[in-house]
Design a protein around this motif. Structure first.
Motif, PDB file in Angstrom:
ATOM      1  N   VAL A   1     147.725  53.899  64.066  1.00 42.13           N
ATOM      2  CA  VAL A   1     146.631  54.472  63.267  1.00 42.13           C
ATOM      3  C   VAL A   1     146.958  55.898  62.858  1.00 42.13           C
ATOM      4  O   VAL A   1     146.771  56.295  61.695  1.00 42.13           O
ATOM      5  CB  VAL A   1     145.314  54.410  64.065  1.00 42.13           C
ATOM      6  N   ARG A   2     147.471  56.709  63.794  1.00 41.76           N
ATOM      7  CA  ARG A   2     147.804  58.095  63.482  1.00 41.76           C
ATOM      8  C   ARG A   2     148.895  58.155  62.414  1.00 41.76           C
ATOM      9  O   ARG A   2     148.865  59.014  61.520  1.00 41.76           O
ATOM     10  CB  ARG A   2     148.252  58.822  64.747  1.00 41.76           C
ATOM     11  N   THR A   3     149.849  57.253  62.493  1.00 37.95           N
ATOM     12  CA  THR A   3     150.948  57.251  61.520  1.00 37.95           C
ATOM     13  C   THR A   3     150.449  56.853  60.131  1.00 37.95           C
ATOM     14  O   THR A   3     150.847  57.455  59.117  1.00 37.95           O
ATOM     15  CB  THR A   3     152.058  56.291  61.983  1.00 37.95           C
ATOM     16  N   GLU A   4     149.596  55.836  60.076  1.00 37.25           N
ATOM     17  CA  GLU A   4     149.093  55.406  58.766  1.00 37.25           C
ATOM     18  C   GLU A   4     148.187  56.454  58.130  1.00 37.25           C
ATOM     19  O   GLU A   4     148.115  56.548  56.905  1.00 37.25           O
ATOM     20  CB  GLU A   4     148.346  54.081  58.917  1.00 37.25           C
ATOM     21  N   LEU A   5     147.480  57.234  58.961  1.00 39.84           N
ATOM     22  CA  LEU A   5     146.629  58.283  58.407  1.00 39.84           C
ATOM     23  C   LEU A   5     147.438  59.388  57.729  1.00 39.84           C
ATOM     24  O   LEU A   5     146.936  60.078  56.837  1.00 39.84           O
ATOM     25  CB  LEU A   5     145.746  58.887  59.497  1.00 39.84           C
ATOM     26  N   LEU A   6     148.695  59.565  58.174  1.00 37.53           N
ATOM     27  CA  LEU A   6     149.543  60.579  57.545  1.00 37.53           C
ATOM     28  C   LEU A   6     149.800  60.263  56.079  1.00 37.53           C
ATOM     29  O   LEU A   6     150.034  61.179  55.270  1.00 37.53           O
ATOM     30  CB  LEU A   6     150.870  60.697  58.297  1.00 37.53           C
ATOM     31  N   GLN A   7     149.811  58.969  55.726  1.00 39.87           N
ATOM     32  CA  GLN A   7     150.056  58.605  54.340  1.00 39.87           C
ATOM     33  C   GLN A   7     148.911  59.041  53.416  1.00 39.87           C
ATOM     34  O   GLN A   7     149.103  59.125  52.208  1.00 39.87           O
ATOM     35  CB  GLN A   7     150.234  57.085  54.221  1.00 39.87           C
ATOM     36  N   HIS A   8     147.742  59.329  54.004  1.00 35.54           N
ATOM     37  CA  HIS A   8     146.575  59.732  53.207  1.00 35.54           C
ATOM     38  C   HIS A   8     146.194  61.179  53.501  1.00 35.54           C
ATOM     39  O   HIS A   8     145.014  61.564  53.362  1.00 35.54           O
ATOM     40  CB  HIS A   8     145.401  58.809  53.514  1.00 35.54           C
ATOM     41  N   GLU A   9     147.163  61.979  53.933  1.00 37.22           N
ATOM     42  CA  GLU A   9     147.012  63.424  54.130  1.00 37.22           C
ATOM     43  C   GLU A   9     145.982  63.754  55.204  1.00 37.22           C
ATOM     44  O   GLU A   9     145.246  64.736  55.099  1.00 37.22           O
ATOM     45  CB  GLU A   9     146.643  64.112  52.819  1.00 37.22           C
ATOM     46  N   VAL A  10     145.898  62.926  56.231  1.00 34.42           N
ATOM     47  CA  VAL A  10     145.056  63.194  57.394  1.00 34.42           C
ATOM     48  C   VAL A  10     145.993  63.354  58.589  1.00 34.42           C
ATOM     49  O   VAL A  10     146.570  62.376  59.077  1.00 34.42           O
ATOM     50  CB  VAL A  10     144.046  62.062  57.637  1.00 34.42           C
ATOM     51  N   GLN A  11     146.159  64.585  59.036  1.00 34.82           N
ATOM     52  CA  GLN A  11     147.085  64.894  60.134  1.00 34.82           C
ATOM     53  C   GLN A  11     146.271  65.264  61.370  1.00 34.82           C
ATOM     54  O   GLN A  11     145.524  66.244  61.374  1.00 34.82           O
ATOM     55  CB  GLN A  11     148.008  66.048  59.733  1.00 34.82           C
ATOM     56  N   THR A  12     146.397  64.454  62.402  1.00 37.70           N
ATOM     57  CA  THR A  12     145.625  64.662  63.635  1.00 37.70           C
ATOM     58  C   THR A  12     146.253  65.748  64.497  1.00 37.70           C
ATOM     59  O   THR A  12     147.383  66.207  64.243  1.00 37.70           O
ATOM     60  CB  THR A  12     145.544  63.343  64.414  1.00 37.70           C
ATOM     61  N   GLU A  13     145.509  66.165  65.548  1.00 34.73           N
ATOM     62  CA  GLU A  13     146.005  67.222  66.443  1.00 34.73           C
ATOM     63  C   GLU A  13     147.235  66.760  67.215  1.00 34.73           C
ATOM     64  O   GLU A  13     148.096  67.576  67.569  1.00 34.73           O
ATOM     65  CB  GLU A  13     144.899  67.633  67.409  1.00 34.73           C
ATOM     66  N   THR A  14     147.332  65.490  67.507  1.00 32.91           N
ATOM     67  CA  THR A  14     148.512  64.988  68.236  1.00 32.91           C
ATOM     68  C   THR A  14     149.777  65.231  67.448  1.00 32.91           C
ATOM     69  O   THR A  14     150.842  65.507  68.015  1.00 32.91           O
ATOM     70  CB  THR A  14     148.327  63.495  68.522  1.00 32.91           C
ATOM     71  N   PHE A  15     149.687  65.131  66.129  1.00 30.83           N
ATOM     72  CA  PHE A  15     150.849  65.366  65.268  1.00 30.83           C
ATOM     73  C   PHE A  15     150.890  66.775  64.722  1.00 30.83           C
ATOM     74  O   PHE A  15     151.574  67.045  63.732  1.00 30.83           O
ATOM     75  CB  PHE A  15     150.837  64.373  64.101  1.00 30.83           C
ATOM     76  N   GLY A  16     150.152  67.701  65.355  1.00 33.17           N
ATOM     77  CA  GLY A  16     150.197  69.104  64.967  1.00 33.17           C
ATOM     78  C   GLY A  16     149.265  69.475  63.842  1.00 33.17           C
ATOM     79  O   GLY A  16     149.426  70.552  63.253  1.00 33.17           O
ATOM     80  N   GLY A  17     148.291  68.641  63.538  1.00 34.06           N
ATOM     81  CA  GLY A  17     147.351  68.945  62.455  1.00 34.06           C
ATOM     82  C   GLY A  17     146.075  69.579  62.966  1.00 34.06           C
ATOM     83  O   GLY A  17     145.959  69.982  64.135  1.00 34.06           O
ATOM     84  N   GLU A  18     145.076  69.668  62.089  1.00 34.81           N
ATOM     85  CA  GLU A  18     143.792  70.285  62.424  1.00 34.81           C
ATOM     86  C   GLU A  18     142.679  69.271  62.594  1.00 34.81           C
ATOM     87  O   GLU A  18     141.561  69.649  62.952  1.00 34.81           O
ATOM     88  CB  GLU A  18     143.389  71.276  61.323  1.00 34.81           C
ATOM     89  N   THR A  19     142.914  68.006  62.330  1.00 38.47           N
ATOM     90  CA  THR A  19     141.880  66.985  62.435  1.00 38.47           C
ATOM     91  C   THR A  19     141.756  66.514  63.876  1.00 38.47           C
ATOM     92  O   THR A  19     142.756  66.091  64.492  1.00 38.47           O
ATOM     93  CB  THR A  19     142.221  65.791  61.516  1.00 38.47           C
ATOM     94  N   LEU A  20     140.535  66.584  64.413  1.00 37.76           N
ATOM     95  CA  LEU A  20     140.296  66.126  65.785  1.00 37.76           C
ATOM     96  C   LEU A  20     140.318  64.602  65.822  1.00 37.76           C
ATOM     97  O   LEU A  20     139.854  63.941  64.891  1.00 37.76           O
ATOM     98  CB  LEU A  20     138.944  66.627  66.293  1.00 37.76           C
ATOM     99  N   GLU A  21     140.896  64.042  66.929  1.00 37.97           N
ATOM    100  CA  GLU A  21     140.856  62.596  67.094  1.00 37.97           C
ATOM    101  C   GLU A  21     140.502  62.284  68.545  1.00 37.97           C
ATOM    102  O   GLU A  21     140.887  63.029  69.462  1.00 37.97           O
ATOM    103  CB  GLU A  21     142.176  61.948  66.676  1.00 37.97           C
ATOM    104  N   VAL A  22     139.757  61.174  68.722  1.00 32.96           N
ATOM    105  CA  VAL A  22     139.307  60.760  70.056  1.00 32.96           C
ATOM    106  C   VAL A  22     139.493  59.250  70.138  1.00 32.96           C
ATOM    107  O   VAL A  22     139.073  58.514  69.231  1.00 32.96           O
ATOM    108  CB  VAL A  22     137.833  61.126  70.306  1.00 32.96           C
ATOM    109  N   GLU A  23     140.147  58.799  71.236  1.00 29.44           N
ATOM    110  CA  GLU A  23     140.295  57.366  71.474  1.00 29.44           C
ATOM    111  C   GLU A  23     139.082  56.893  72.271  1.00 29.44           C
ATOM    112  O   GLU A  23     138.852  57.361  73.392  1.00 29.44           O
ATOM    113  CB  GLU A  23     141.587  57.077  72.230  1.00 29.44           C
ATOM    114  N   VAL A  24     138.286  55.985  71.689  1.00 26.61           N
ATOM    115  CA  VAL A  24     137.046  55.527  72.315  1.00 26.61           C
ATOM    116  C   VAL A  24     137.021  54.003  72.330  1.00 26.61           C
ATOM    117  O   VAL A  24     137.823  53.328  71.669  1.00 26.61           O
ATOM    118  CB  VAL A  24     135.812  56.054  71.539  1.00 26.61           C
ATOM    119  N   SER A  25     136.074  53.504  73.119  1.00 28.93           N
ATOM    120  CA  SER A  25     135.801  52.072  73.164  1.00 28.93           C
ATOM    121  C   SER A  25     134.301  51.902  73.222  1.00 28.93           C
ATOM    122  O   SER A  25     133.649  52.284  74.199  1.00 28.93           O
ATOM    123  CB  SER A  25     136.461  51.416  74.376  1.00 28.93           C
ATOM    124  N   ALA A  26     133.727  51.339  72.132  1.00 29.95           N
ATOM    125  CA  ALA A  26     132.288  51.139  72.102  1.00 29.95           C
ATOM    126  C   ALA A  26     131.858  50.051  73.064  1.00 29.95           C
ATOM    127  O   ALA A  26     130.778  50.119  73.652  1.00 29.95           O
ATOM    128  CB  ALA A  26     131.855  50.784  70.673  1.00 29.95           C
TER     129      ALA A  26
END
Length: 898
Positions: A517-542
């Motif tokens: 998921v993190r890798t595919e988001l890079l294709q749409h200019e969404v860079q998470t904190e794990t990959f050094g970006g500014e977008t917060l991400e949280v792994e959850v289970s509803a």
């Protein structure tokens, strides 16, 4: 014609020219044509006389009588009176053919023909007629001129008499006024002193008394002090007055009534009837009373003041259009004055006509007023986005919108946070409505959540949620990855310029891959904190409720960075998230309050609807007295169902609310009319209209439970349309299916579709009577699939040709009662009876039709294979020749789909 010889001026020999010699006959003449070198030729010329209508052919006069008859008109012509206008010139033909007299010879008069005599007689008659008409016209003009002059003299005399009468009347009024003023001054100064006698009356006692010829009547009043009757001089004056009265009028001297006793100091003046005796008596002169004089003076003063009334200049507020009556009322002028001013400018109007602002400004300035121009859109001025003071701002809860692809667990995640079970109430397990809830975080801070559907049809709902939000939570399933609606949610968040928090859901599944998921988001200019970006991400289970507190902490952290503030003490502003029509409560709108505080009883405006807040309900259905910033509530009290996405504002009065809603309703109608097609269209619109000229339409009446669902259904059905077929939405609305919807569907031959609603009892009965089909749906993609299948049935099928075989004609037989039959040999494939055939001659198709007969020997057969011979006959075609080729084929229809 007579021959005329032309001789030269100097005695030269005449030139040899072509000339004609005429011999008179009864109706024409013999003409000799001379040619050069002595050749000549005689030609007979016949002339046919033209007969006038009603003309009687005269008898031919004898030669002896010709001269007198010819000379008679000529002799009578000078004696006739000269016409007022010269007679018309003779015809051109007569002038051109008239022989010219010889030079130096006498003029010989020729005899006039019958036509010439008739023409001259007609000319004389016409001249006399014109002369008579001119004479009568001159007499009529002279008579009219005399009458006009007489009338003008009478008018001048009447005007002079009126002028003299007016001058005398003014003189009498001036004299009366002078005497009244003197009497008033005398009474005010003397207080009832005796009135001085006029000079004529004072001179009468000095004169010698004349003997009285008439004795006074019994009971006649005597002068004061027991004086004797009136002298003869006064009787003479009375006789002179009687002599001046009109004849037949008899003056009777009435007895003078006794004077009443004065109530206030002084003698009471006699105001009896004016008669001859009272006019000639020695009593005081009859004048105007002091009270009447004061009333007249006061009346004259007030009349002068009314004429000299000062005009008040006003400031007139002019909208874009205004009626003449309203303009006159705002200027405090008469409507006729405004119309008169417009007529001077060349425009004729009625008092109810509408004029533009420029014309109204010219009229107002001409009448001396000042103008203030306003536009219709000014009614919305100061309604939204008024700035707040910095010291009045307070912190407010964040608004979080949950977005993502369908079936990625958005509603389940929100249920796990709220400890609710909204998913169980959704049809098909997918969210089809937008919802707003408020949750309390572990630290006690409230958070407002907006849940949006993930289905492709609910694009407008997702866009609406992104516009009103502060933070967007992008839910992505760890086992599914980035999907089309995930990409759309990213674009909505970027368009709204709001921060993004990625919630990677379903990490409890064995095939979950968060790194994917993190890798595919890079294709749409969404860079998470794990990959050094500014977008917060949280792994959850509803499902397992894992890491929900981390997600809430991330939301609180992001809201602290944004420093969200609002003024709760001002008038409320917000946005309509969803709207529906409840059967028991009426229009219900879910509103997110963004600024200020909303109270029960406030007057609110949303789009083209307004109302007074009757009740406020939170997400759990509890009644709350007020709603502050970032608080979602359901509002009851709207006059109609507002549109989802409309902005809500509180206004100060009902008049302002009506003014705003009426303006917005006019704007909406004008847009609908413009969208329906007007005179101004672009070239692109014209080309699209040409493409859809023969387009088949599938009429639909759509009723849904909420405004957003209806909007999504309309958008999805619009995408199904092609150049050949398309859905036409006859009516779309919110609420149950009513009897009027059935009547509309019956008039337009449409199908009624209900989404999460049902028909009323009357509507069901009306649909059964009219045979109108009602279809109910609670899942949007089922509705779209059924409409798509129905619209596919309107598409014309595709025709495909399948070749069967070829045959060659060997012989053509002519059979009685059957016609021509071709004897053929099958060269390729097979031939079937009833199949389509083409007759080809010299590689050119000369006929297309069907086989009517296929025989093998003497029997009718269904099919003939290659290499065999058979007989064939065509339907309605007999022109078959030896050597022609018959091509047999079958046409198959293939059903098309959208």
């Amino acid at each position: 014609m007579s021959e005329t010889e032309n001789t030269g001026e100097k005695g030269t020999a005449p030139s040899k020219t072509l000339h004609l010699k005429q011999r008179p006959t009864e109706h024409g003449g013999m003409v000799r044509q001379s040619f050069p070198h002595g050749r000549s030729k005689v030609v007979v010329v016949e002339k046919v006389k033209r007969r006038a209508p009603g003309h009687v052919e005269p008898t031919k006069p004898t030669p002896a009588a010709a001269a007198p008859s010819t000379a008679a008109p000529s002799a009578a012509a000078p004696s006739a009176p000269a016409p007022s206008s010269p007679p018309p010139p003779p015809p051109r033909a007569e002038r051109s053919h008239a022989p010219a007299p010889k030079r130096g010879a006498g003029v010989v008069l020729r005899a006039l023909t019958d036509e010439e005599r008739e023409a001259r007689a007609r000319a004389l008659v016409d001249a006399r007629t014109r002369e008579e008409e001119d004479r009568r016209r001159a007499e009529a003009e002279a008579k009219a001129r005399a009458e006009r002059e007489e009338r003008e003299r009478a008018e001048r005399a009447a005007a002079e008499a009126r002028k003299r009468e007016e001058e005398s009347r003014l003189a009498r009024e001036a004299e009366t006024k002078r005497k009244s003023e003197e009497e008033a001054r005398r009474r005010l100064a003397g207080g009832g002193a005796p009135e001085p006698q006029p000079a004529s009356a004072a001179a009468r006692p000095a004169a010698a008394p004349r003997p009285t010829t008439t004795a006074p009547r019994e009971g006649a009043p005597r002068p004061a002090g027991g004086a004797a009757p009136q002298p003869a001089g006064e009787n003479a004056d009375a006789k002179r007055l009687v002599a001046r009265r009109p004849a037949g009028v008899i003056a009777v001297k009435a007895p003078t009534p006794p004077r009443p006793t004065p109530s206030r100091g002084g003698a009471q003046k006699d105001r009896g009837r004016l008669t001859v005796s009272t006019a000639t008596s020695e009593e005081e002169e009859r004048t105007r009373s002091v009270a009447a004089f004061r009333r007249r003076t006061q009346r004259l003063k007030s009349f002068g003041q009314a004429e000299q009334k000062e005009k008040i200049a006003r400031e007139v507020i002019l909208p874009e259009t205004i009626t003449i009556q309203e303009l006159a009322n705002r200027m405090s002028e008469r409507g006729v004055d405004v119309i008169r001013l417009l007529m001077k400018q060349g425009a004729l109007h009625k008092i109810t006509d509408v004029i533009d602002a420029d014309t109204a400004q010219l009229v107002a300035e001409e009448l001396g007023h000042t103008v203030k121009r306003v536009a219709e859109s000014d009614v919305e001025e100061g309604l939204f986005d008024m700035p707040d003071a910095e010291d009045a701002l307070e912190s407010r809860p964040p608004v979080v919108t949950i977005m993502g692809h369908v079936d990625h667990g958005k509603t389940s995640l929100l249920d796990a946070i709220r400890q609710a079970n909204v998913v169980a109430g959704e049809a098909g397990g997918i969210t089809q409505h937008i919802g707003a809830y408020q949750v309390t975080a572990p630290n006690g801070a409230p958070i407002t959540f907006i849940d949006t559907p993930g289905h492709a049809a609910f694009t407008a709902m997702r866009a609406r949620g992104a516009k009103v939000t502060d933070i967007v939570i992008l839910v992505v399933a760890a086992d599914d990855g980035v999907m089309p609606q995930t990409i759309e949610a990213i674009h909505h968040a970027k368009a709204a310029e709001v921060p993004l928090i990625v919630a990677i859901n379903k990490i409890d599944k064995p095939d979950a891959k968060p790194e994917r998921v993190r890798t595919e988001l890079l294709q749409h200019e969404v860079q998470t904190e794990t990959f050094g970006g500014e977008t917060l991400e949280v792994e959850v289970s509803a499902k397992e409720k894992l890491n929900l507190d981390k997600l809430l902490d991330a939301i609180i952290l992001q809201s602290e960075v944004l420093d969200l503030k609002a003024n709760p003490e001002r008038s409320a502003e917000g946005t309509v998230i969803e709207a529906r029509l409840d059967k028991g409560r009426g229009p219900v709108a879910t509103v997110l309050v963004q600024r200020g505080t909303l109270h029960i009883g406030d007057i609110i405006v949303a789009g083209s609807q307004w109302g007074r807040v009757r009740a406020l309900l939170d997400d759990k259905g509890a009644v709350c007295p007020s709603a502050g910033p970032s608080f979602p509530v359901e509002i009851l009290g709207f006059s109609g169902t507002p549109e989802a996405g409309d902005r809500v504002a509180v206004v100060e009065s009902e008049a302002r609310a009506r003014e705003i809603t009426e303006y917005r309703e006019r704007q909406r109608r004008e847009k609908l009319v413009a969208r329906g097609g007007g005179a101004r269209t672009s070239l692109t619109d014209m080309m699209s209209q040409l493409k859809t000229a023969g387009r088949k339409e599938f009429p639909l009446v759509i009723k849904g439970d909420v405004q957003g669902s209806v909007e999504a259904i309309i958008a999805a059905l619009d995408k199904l349309g092609t150049d050949e077929v398309g859905a036409r939405i006859v009516h779309a609305g919110v609420g149950g299916i009513s009897e009027s919807d059935i009547a509309l569907a019956e008039a337009s031959n449409a199908v009624v579709i209900g989404f999460n609603v049902r028909a009323h009892k009357e509507a069901r009965e009306a649909s059964e009577r009219g045979g109108i089909e009602i279809r109910y749906y609670n899942i949007i993609y089922n509705l779209v699939d059924d409409v798509k299948a129905a619209m596919s049935g309107l598409l014309a099928p595709t025709l495909r040709e399948t070749m069967l075989g070829n045959a060659q004609i060997l012989e053509v037989f002519d059979i009685t009662k059957v016609g021509k039959v071709a004897g053929c040999r099958i060269t390729d494939g097979s031939v079937e009876r009833g199949a389509n055939v083409r007759l080809i001659r010299d590689n050119v198709v000369v006929h297309e039709g069907k086989l009517s007969t296929l025989k093998r020997f003497k029997d009718e057969v269904k099919e003939v294979q290659a290499g065999q011979e058979c007989g064939m006959a065509f339907e309605n075609y007999q022109d078959m020749r030896v050597g022609d080729v018959i091509e047999c084929y079958r046409i198959e229809e293939i059903k098309r789909t959208l």
